[in-house]
Design a protein around this motif. Structure first.
Motif, PDB file in Angstrom:
ATOM      1  N   SER A  97       0.823  -1.207   0.000  1.00 58.75           N
ATOM      2  CA  SER A  97       0.000   0.000   0.000  1.00 58.75           C
ATOM      3  C   SER A  97       0.858   1.258   0.000  1.00 58.75           C
ATOM      4  CB  SER A  97      -0.916  -0.006   1.225  1.00 58.75           C
ATOM      5  OG  SER A  97      -1.671   1.160   1.288  1.00 58.75           O
ATOM      6  N   THR A  98       1.931   1.249   0.792  1.00 57.72           N
ATOM      7  CA  THR A  98       2.847   2.391   0.818  1.00 57.72           C
ATOM      8  C   THR A  98       3.512   2.583  -0.536  1.00 57.72           C
ATOM      9  OG1 THR A  98       3.257   2.039   3.164  1.00 57.72           O
ATOM     10  CG2 THR A  98       4.876   3.340   1.975  1.00 57.72           C
ATOM     11  N   SER A  99       3.897   1.486  -1.167  1.00 57.25           N
ATOM     12  CA  SER A  99       4.539   1.564  -2.481  1.00 57.25           C
ATOM     13  C   SER A  99       3.589   2.122  -3.534  1.00 57.25           C
ATOM     14  CB  SER A  99       5.033   0.187  -2.916  1.00 57.25           C
ATOM     15  OG  SER A  99       6.005  -0.284  -2.030  1.00 57.25           O
ATOM     16  N   ILE A 100       2.335   1.687  -3.496  1.00 63.17           N
ATOM     17  CA  ILE A 100       1.344   2.189  -4.453  1.00 63.17           C
ATOM     18  C   ILE A 100       1.092   3.672  -4.221  1.00 63.17           C
ATOM     19  CG2 ILE A 100      -1.092   2.048  -5.113  1.00 63.17           C
ATOM     20  CD1 ILE A 100      -0.863  -0.977  -4.717  1.00 63.17           C
ATOM     21  N   SER A 101       1.037   4.078  -2.969  1.00 64.26           N
ATOM     22  CA  SER A 101       0.851   5.493  -2.644  1.00 64.26           C
ATOM     23  C   SER A 101       2.025   6.326  -3.153  1.00 64.26           C
ATOM     24  CB  SER A 101       0.690   5.656  -1.138  1.00 64.26           C
ATOM     25  OG  SER A 101       0.591   6.994  -0.794  1.00 64.26           O
ATOM     26  N   ASN A 102       3.233   5.812  -2.948  1.00 56.94           N
ATOM     27  CA  ASN A 102       4.421   6.521  -3.441  1.00 56.94           C
ATOM     28  C   ASN A 102       4.412   6.603  -4.963  1.00 56.94           C
ATOM     29  OD1 ASN A 102       5.379   6.910  -0.867  1.00 56.94           O
ATOM     30  ND2 ASN A 102       6.749   5.155  -0.910  1.00 56.94           N
ATOM     31  N   MET A 103       3.976   5.530  -5.629  1.00 54.49           N
ATOM     32  CA  MET A 103       3.925   5.543  -7.084  1.00 54.49           C
ATOM     33  C   MET A 103       2.908   6.577  -7.571  1.00 54.49           C
ATOM     34  SD  MET A 103       3.502   2.480  -9.912  1.00 54.49           S
ATOM     35  CE  MET A 103       2.259   1.643  -9.030  1.00 54.49           C
ATOM     36  N   ALA A 104       1.774   6.686  -6.894  1.00 62.75           N
ATOM     37  CA  ALA A 104       0.777   7.689  -7.268  1.00 62.75           C
ATOM     38  C   ALA A 104       1.329   9.098  -7.061  1.00 62.75           C
ATOM     39  CB  ALA A 104      -0.502   7.486  -6.453  1.00 62.75           C
ATOM     40  N   SER A 105       2.061   9.306  -5.967  1.00 58.50           N
ATOM     41  CA  SER A 105       2.639  10.631  -5.692  1.00 58.50           C
ATOM     42  C   SER A 105       3.654  11.024  -6.761  1.00 58.50           C
ATOM     43  CB  SER A 105       3.323  10.635  -4.329  1.00 58.50           C
ATOM     44  OG  SER A 105       2.391  10.385  -3.316  1.00 58.50           O
ATOM     45  N   VAL A 106       4.523  10.091  -7.121  1.00 60.72           N
ATOM     46  CA  VAL A 106       5.527  10.373  -8.152  1.00 60.72           C
ATOM     47  C   VAL A 106       4.840  10.614  -9.488  1.00 60.72           C
ATOM     48  CG1 VAL A 106       7.420   9.334  -9.481  1.00 60.72           C
ATOM     49  CG2 VAL A 106       7.395   9.152  -6.996  1.00 60.72           C
TER      50      VAL A 106
END
Length: 101
Positions: free
Chosen positions: A46-55
């Motif tokens: 979930s953290t990785s997906i959130s970071n990918m959305a932010s980038v």
């Protein structure tokens, strides 16, 4: 079979290994790394997906995780236009009514 083992005086036993460290490719890693749960894995994903959305949103390159955020931001932009102009749509009318109250 059990009678034969009894005659040979072979008794059942159990053996348990307690892992203290793991040696992998020249590195010694603590055994605590093996104590992860499904919740830990899901949290990392979930953290990785959130970071990918932010980038994605910061770079302007659209990815699947960023689409809900882009749609919401588009709606916010449309709603802000309705506050500044006479243009309106039903969802914006509800927001205007809530803001006026």
């Amino acid at each position: 079979f059990a009678a034969l083992l009894d005659k040979l005086k072979i008794r059942p036993f159990s053996y348990k290994m307690h892992v203290k460290a793991i040696y992998d490719k020249g590195q010694i890693i603590s055994a605590a790394i093996l104590d992860i749960t499904n919740d830990d894995i899901l949290a990392k994903i979930s953290t990785s997906i959130s970071n990918m959305a932010s980038v994605s949103m910061a770079s302007g390159y659209v990815t699947r995780p960023a689409i809900p955020h882009l749609i919401l931001n588009s709606f916010k932009n449309l709603a802000s236009v309705t506050f500044a102009t006479d243009y309106s749509f039903p969802q914006a009318d509800k927001m205007k009514a809530a803001a006026a109250a």
